[in-house]
Design a protein around this motif. Structure first.
Motif, short mmCIF file in Angstrom:
data_model
loop_
_atom_site.label_atom_id
_atom_site.label_comp_id
_atom_site.label_asym_id
_atom_site.label_seq_id
_atom_site.Cartn_x
_atom_site.Cartn_y
_atom_site.Cartn_z
N MET A 105 29.36 19.22 55.15
CA MET A 105 29.11 17.97 55.42
C MET A 105 27.49 17.89 55.19
SD MET A 105 29.44 16.22 59.13
CE MET A 105 28.38 14.70 59.64
N THR A 106 26.95 16.76 54.70
CA THR A 106 25.73 16.41 54.20
C THR A 106 25.23 15.74 55.67
OG1 THR A 106 26.35 16.15 51.97
CG2 THR A 106 24.28 14.90 52.74
N ASN A 107 23.82 16.15 55.81
CA ASN A 107 23.26 15.59 56.96
C ASN A 107 21.77 14.76 56.33
OD1 ASN A 107 24.82 16.01 59.15
ND2 ASN A 107 24.58 18.07 58.72
N ASN A 108 21.94 13.97 55.51
CA ASN A 108 20.82 13.35 54.78
C ASN A 108 20.19 12.30 55.66
OD1 ASN A 108 22.72 11.17 54.62
ND2 ASN A 108 22.56 11.04 52.24
N TRP A 109 19.04 11.77 54.96
CA TRP A 109 18.36 10.75 55.71
C TRP A 109 19.23 9.63 56.21
CZ3 TRP A 109 13.47 10.79 57.69
CH2 TRP A 109 13.19 9.55 58.21
N ALA A 110 20.27 9.17 55.28
CA ALA A 110 20.95 8.16 55.71
C ALA A 110 21.73 8.26 57.20
CB ALA A 110 21.95 7.74 54.52
N VAL A 111 22.23 9.37 57.27
CA VAL A 111 23.01 9.92 58.35
C VAL A 111 22.17 9.67 59.45
CG1 VAL A 111 24.06 11.93 59.63
CG2 VAL A 111 24.73 11.41 57.22
N PHE A 112 20.81 10.37 59.35
CA PHE A 112 19.96 10.23 60.60
C PHE A 112 19.58 8.80 60.79
CE2 PHE A 112 14.90 10.71 61.09
CZ PHE A 112 15.22 10.74 62.43
N GLU A 113 19.65 8.17 59.98
CA GLU A 113 18.83 6.78 60.23
C GLU A 113 20.09 5.86 60.72
OE1 GLU A 113 16.07 4.10 57.36
OE2 GLU A 113 17.88 4.27 56.59
N LYS A 114 21.49 6.32 60.37
CA LYS A 114 22.60 5.54 60.89
C LYS A 114 22.68 5.81 62.47
CE LYS A 114 27.33 4.75 60.61
NZ LYS A 114 28.68 5.17 59.77
N GLU A 115 22.37 7.31 62.73
CA GLU A 115 22.65 7.44 64.11
C GLU A 115 21.52 7.23 64.98
OE1 GLU A 115 23.45 11.76 64.39
OE2 GLU A 115 25.05 11.74 62.90
N GLU A 116 20.30 7.29 64.43
CA GLU A 116 18.97 7.17 65.23
C GLU A 116 18.21 6.10 64.59
OE1 GLU A 116 18.39 8.00 68.35
OE2 GLU A 116 20.39 8.89 68.62
N PRO A 117 18.42 4.78 64.16
CA PRO A 117 17.68 3.93 63.49
C PRO A 117 16.18 3.55 64.21
CG PRO A 117 19.47 2.64 64.74
CD PRO A 117 19.62 4.04 64.86
N VAL A 118 16.12 3.70 65.40
CA VAL A 118 14.72 3.38 65.87
C VAL A 118 13.78 4.86 65.68
CG1 VAL A 118 13.35 2.95 67.88
CG2 VAL A 118 15.28 1.59 67.52
N PHE A 119 14.43 5.84 66.00
CA PHE A 119 13.67 7.14 65.70
C PHE A 119 13.41 7.30 64.37
CE2 PHE A 119 13.91 11.87 66.27
CZ PHE A 119 12.59 12.17 66.44
N ALA A 120 14.40 7.05 63.30
CA ALA A 120 14.12 7.35 62.13
C ALA A 120 13.12 6.35 61.73
CB ALA A 120 15.41 7.06 61.23
#
Length: 167
Positions: free
Chosen positions: A1-16
């Motif tokens: 499974m890829t954990n790219n920036w888009a995954v991070f941004e989707k899960e935590e938009p404010v933190f990202a």
């Protein structure tokens, strides 16, 4: 499974967004890789966050690129800035670098960014994002972390012997 920036941004938009803004303050940051003997190497690096990816671009044959080809683990530390105040905190990203070797994809990236050919290009598969800030009112560090699959976690730690506590 890829954990790219888009995954991070989707899960935590404010933190990202806060992490992205911190990296955007300065163009040059510090990349840590592993040498062949396992010892650490640190080197300067410009990063790009675009198209849902965190990109690491390097000169051809650079030691850091050769390190990542051999062992993809890395840590990327944000530029601390001109002095010791760091009003927007300290940011680190850890992960695995995935080298892009497909000529059309490299060409597309070069066209979008103006990157001169030839170059090494890696996209980051994130394993950890950390933001450390000082809450001056409480005289505490606020440590925010994100890990794929477990999400965001916040700890507060004072300047004493007490263990960190959940925020």
């Amino acid at each position: 499974m890829t954990n790219n920036w888009a995954v991070f941004e989707k899960e935590e938009p404010v933190f990202a967004a806060a992490v992205r803004a911190r990296y955007a303050q300065y163009p040059h940051h510090v990349l840590a890789t592993l040498r062949a003997d396992g010892s650490p190497r640190v080197a300067g690096l410009n990063v790009e966050i675009r198209g849902g990816e965190l990109w690491l671009g390097m000169m051809p044959g650079s030691r850091k690129a050769l390190d990542l080809q051999r062992d993809p683990r890395f840590a990327l530390h944000s530029n601390p800035g001109p002095d010791d105040t760091m009003p927007d905190g300290d940011v680190r990203i850890s992960g695995r670098a995935v080298e892009i070797t497909d000529p059309p994809e490299l060409h597309r990236y070069a066209e979008e960014t103006g990157e001169p050919h030839p170059f090494h290009l890696f996209r980051a598969d994130l394993t950890e994002v950390v933001h450390i800030a000082v809450d001056a009112d409480a005289d505490e560090l606020v440590i925010t972390t994100w890990h794929p699959g477990t999400g965001r976690h916040v700890l507060r730690r004072g300047n004493d012997d007490e263990p960190p506590r959940e925020a």
